[in-house]
Scaffold this motif. Structure first.
Motif, short mmCIF file in Angstrom:
data_model
loop_
_atom_site.label_atom_id
_atom_site.label_comp_id
_atom_site.label_asym_id
_atom_site.label_seq_id
_atom_site.Cartn_x
_atom_site.Cartn_y
_atom_site.Cartn_z
N ALA A 289 0.84 -1.21 0.00
CA ALA A 289 0.00 0.00 0.00
C ALA A 289 0.87 1.25 0.00
O ALA A 289 0.55 2.25 -0.66
CB ALA A 289 -0.93 -0.01 1.21
N ILE A 290 2.01 1.20 0.72
CA ILE A 290 2.93 2.35 0.74
C ILE A 290 3.49 2.58 -0.66
O ILE A 290 3.55 3.71 -1.15
CB ILE A 290 4.08 2.10 1.75
N GLU A 291 3.86 1.48 -1.31
CA GLU A 291 4.43 1.58 -2.67
C GLU A 291 3.43 2.29 -3.60
O GLU A 291 3.78 3.20 -4.35
CB GLU A 291 4.73 0.17 -3.19
N ALA A 292 2.15 1.89 -3.49
CA ALA A 292 1.13 2.49 -4.35
C ALA A 292 0.94 3.97 -4.01
O ALA A 292 0.87 4.82 -4.91
CB ALA A 292 -0.19 1.74 -4.18
N ALA A 293 0.87 4.28 -2.72
CA ALA A 293 0.64 5.67 -2.30
C ALA A 293 1.80 6.56 -2.72
O ALA A 293 1.60 7.70 -3.17
CB ALA A 293 0.43 5.73 -0.79
N GLU A 294 3.03 6.06 -2.58
CA GLU A 294 4.21 6.83 -3.00
C GLU A 294 4.15 7.14 -4.48
O GLU A 294 4.40 8.27 -4.91
CB GLU A 294 5.50 6.04 -2.71
N ALA A 295 3.80 6.11 -5.27
CA ALA A 295 3.76 6.30 -6.73
C ALA A 295 2.72 7.36 -7.10
O ALA A 295 2.93 8.15 -8.02
CB ALA A 295 3.42 4.97 -7.41
N ALA A 296 1.61 7.41 -6.36
CA ALA A 296 0.53 8.32 -6.74
C ALA A 296 0.68 9.71 -6.12
O ALA A 296 0.34 10.71 -6.76
CB ALA A 296 -0.81 7.72 -6.32
N THR A 297 1.18 9.79 -4.88
CA THR A 297 1.10 11.09 -4.19
C THR A 297 2.45 11.61 -3.70
O THR A 297 2.50 12.72 -3.16
CB THR A 297 0.16 10.99 -2.96
N HIS A 298 3.52 10.84 -3.84
CA HIS A 298 4.85 11.25 -3.33
C HIS A 298 4.73 11.73 -1.89
O HIS A 298 5.16 12.83 -1.54
CB HIS A 298 5.46 12.34 -4.22
N CYS A 299 4.14 10.90 -1.06
CA CYS A 299 3.84 11.32 0.31
C CYS A 299 5.06 11.20 1.24
O CYS A 299 4.98 11.57 2.41
CB CYS A 299 2.66 10.52 0.85
N ASP A 300 6.15 10.69 0.74
CA ASP A 300 7.42 10.67 1.47
C ASP A 300 7.33 9.88 2.78
O ASP A 300 7.77 10.34 3.83
CB ASP A 300 7.86 12.12 1.73
N TYR A 301 6.76 8.69 2.70
CA TYR A 301 6.71 7.81 3.87
C TYR A 301 8.10 7.20 4.09
O TYR A 301 8.91 7.14 3.14
CB TYR A 301 5.67 6.71 3.67
N PRO A 302 8.42 6.72 5.32
CA PRO A 302 9.76 6.20 5.60
C PRO A 302 10.19 5.12 4.60
O PRO A 302 9.45 4.14 4.38
CB PRO A 302 9.62 5.62 7.00
N GLY A 303 11.37 5.31 3.99
CA GLY A 303 11.85 4.36 2.98
C GLY A 303 12.10 2.99 3.59
O GLY A 303 12.57 2.87 4.72
#
Ligand SMILES: Cc1cc2nc3c(=O)[nH]c(=O)nc-3n(C[C@H](O)[C@H](O)[C@H](O)COP(=O)(O)OP(=O)(O)OC[C@H]3O[C@@H](n4cnc5c(N)ncnc54)[C@H](O)[C@@H]3O)c2cc1C
Length: 518
Positions: A289-303
């Motif tokens: 889910a993080i991978e998808a959110a990053e791709a769509a919103t660049h939300c900068d969650y912990p790598g």
């Protein structure tokens, strides 16, 4: 991309391989022409001409809700503007035995607003007036088509807002929220829609107008409002809703914590609640889910995170500071390797952007997916998430998890590519198995998206014959002729003449092969 929520083909004998749009539940045999002509004439007499839709192309606009997998073209669509117009159409339906389905914004994910081919779709989109905002009573009275977020927008100048916040709050209606008893990220602390609806003007399936509840905190007699909230349009149509307004908090802070695994994040969730802290929200997303959110919103969650928690605390500043410090400590103790606190609205919005767009974002990593909705006791989170991972691995079907961790309300997103033969069936199998896991762990088949047509066949898995009979009695008390959204919530609309009570033989649903007893 198609988004489905379908599970009815997953459970083998439960519902069989018949798509609901081909069953009696949707009135597939089409309208009785004379009855429909009479209802259409009554609707034309009550509504302005642009409030009636009867040409096939425009009718198709309404053929599905958010459960886009299932489509049924209604025989007639009406767009009333007043309670009198709603009542007139419903009365005509009752008189001529024509089923009707209420629809707000059509964002429901369980097919509750799926039309009937032999019926009328009553759409509340033109009933959008906010009749009153009464900060002194902490109440607002709004029409059913009012968009959830617009209630808060109207109340904010007075320092108040409407707390239930489904992720769809920019588009879904308060009528739909009431009918689904909708939840949202902040329902952990503030409760679901049922805790914020105090009254409703309500059109019964006979076309009578009732006032249920109201401005006063309690009403004597049976709690009919309680029965109506969450009834998914099967007891009648709300034409105005009195809601509770909540004071805007003095302070809000949002903690984003990265963990190596969902196990750790689940354990941190239990530890926070176990410490007596009830944050406004605790949301979890796993690696996919993080991978998808990053791709769509660049939300900068912990790598490199295997899971993130979003913990939001609100209230008086002193309390917020204390609870935040405790939440940070407990996250660290349970393996959080990176934490970030947002205090400014723009920073908080960026953290939430990843979470709130997660359903849509999954479209970036998979052409098709099923949005599942089940509940488990919060303490079972690590175990059930592990079991879901096992299911995913053994079936080869990817599952992304994004959910209300504080409430134990899971939203596994089961990914598949419909262009690949058998992929849809495999995904549905996994989706159904996840519901079984929820039930086996003392949970429920739906946390907030409702039963609708999607999960009707699952009701006997959770409820005994006596439970279902009693629910039918309530339904029949409101709707003896079975015209209000028939075919939804229960596997088939049982006839009101059928006497509930202790059964000596098999349940009729089981006998008909539409349900299975466990
Ligand atoms: C991207 C996305 C995110 C979502 N997130 C959430 C979430 O976080 N939490 C959540 O709970 N849900 C969520 N949902 C589901 C959905 O938005 C909610 O169920 C919402 O309450 C439906 O409102 P609606 O106006 O679209 O209702 P509709 O879909 O039009 O109708 C839903 C049901 O309510 C009945 N109904 C509608 N209006 C009335 C009325 N006036 N009187 C009686 N019955 C009526 C219909 O017959 C139907 O059974 C989400 C949906 C999407 C697409």
């Amino acid at each position: 991309m198609s988004v489905t929520h379908g599970t009815e083909r997953t459970a083998g004998p439960v519902a069989g391989p018949v798509p609901p749009e081909e069953t009696e539940a949707t009135g597939r045999s089409g309208p009785d022409p004379d009855a429909m002509a009479a209802v259409a004439a009554a609707a034309r007499a009550a509504l302005p001409p642009d409030g009636i839709i009867d040409d096939h192309v425009r009718l198709r606009t309404y053929e599905c809700d958010g459960l886009a997998h299932y489509k049924v073209t209604p025989a007639l669509v009406v767009l009333p503007q007043t309670v009198e117009q709603v009542a007139a159409v419903v009365r005509a339906c009752a008189e001529h035995g024509v089923p009707f389905v209420a629809r707000g914004s059509g964002t429901g994910l369980s097919g509750g607003a799926l039309p009937r081919a032999d019926g009328v779709l009553i759409v509340t989109a033109r009933m959008r007036s906010i009749r009153e905002v009464r900060p002194e009573d902490q109440r607002a009275i709004v029409e059913p088509g009012v968009i959830n977020l617009d209630i808060s927008r109207a109340a904010m100048p007075a320092g108040y807002y409407f707390a239930p916040d489904p992720s769809s709050q920019q588009v879904c209606s308060i009528g739909g929220n009431l009918a689904e008893n909708s939840g949202g990220a902040h329902c952990l602390k503030y409760g679901f829609t049922t805790n914020h609806v105090l009254g409703a003007e309500f059109v019964t399936p006979q076309g009578e107008v009732l006032q249920l509840g109201g401005l006063a905190p309690d009403a004597p007699g049976y709690d009919l409002l309680g029965a109506v909230v969450g009834s998914e349009g099967t007891l009648g149509i709300a034409t105005a809703v009195t809601v509770r307004l909540v004071r805007l908090p003095e302070d809000v802070r949002t903690l984003l914590a990265g963990f190596h695994s969902t196990d750790d994040a689940g354990a941190a969730t239990s530890a926070i609640i176990g410490a007596g802290i009830v944050p406004a929200a605790i949301e979890m997303m796993d690696a996919l889910a993080i991978e998808a959110a990053e791709a769509a919103t660049h939300c900068d969650y912990p790598g490199g995170a295997g899971a993130v928690l979003i913990v939001e605390v609100d209230g008086p500043r002193v309390e917020v500071e204390h609870e935040l410090a405790e939440a940070e400590r407990l996250c660290r103790e349970h393996g959080a390797f990176e934490m970030r606190v947002a205090t400014e609205p723009a920073d908080r919005a960026l953290i939430w952007k990843g979470r709130k767009s997660a359903f849509a974002a999954v479209g970036r990593i998979s052409p098709d997916y099923i949005v599942q909705d089940g509940v488990i006791p919060r303490t079972a989170l690590p175990e059930v998430l592990r079991a879901i991972a096992d299911l995913s691995q053994s079936s080869g079907v990817r599952v992304a998890n994004v959910f209300h961790a504080g409430d134990g309300n899971l939203h596994p997103l089961v990914l598949f590519d419909d262009a690949v033969e058998g992929a849809g069936e495999a995904a549905e199998k996994v989706s159904g198995a996840i519901l079984d896991l929820c039930i086996d762990h003392g949970g429920s088949i739906t946390g907030e998206h409702g039963v609708g047509i999607d999960k009707a066949a699952y009701m006997p898995r959770m409820f005994s014959d006596a439970d279902l009979d009693t629910m039918q009695l309530v339904r029949c008390a409101f709707d003896p002729d079975g015209v209000a959204n028939p075919g939804k919530v229960f596997p088939t609309p049982r006839l009101c003449g059928e006497v509930p009570g202790k059964r000596t033989g098999a349940h009729p649903l089981v006998e008909a092969g539409l349900a299975e007893s466990f």
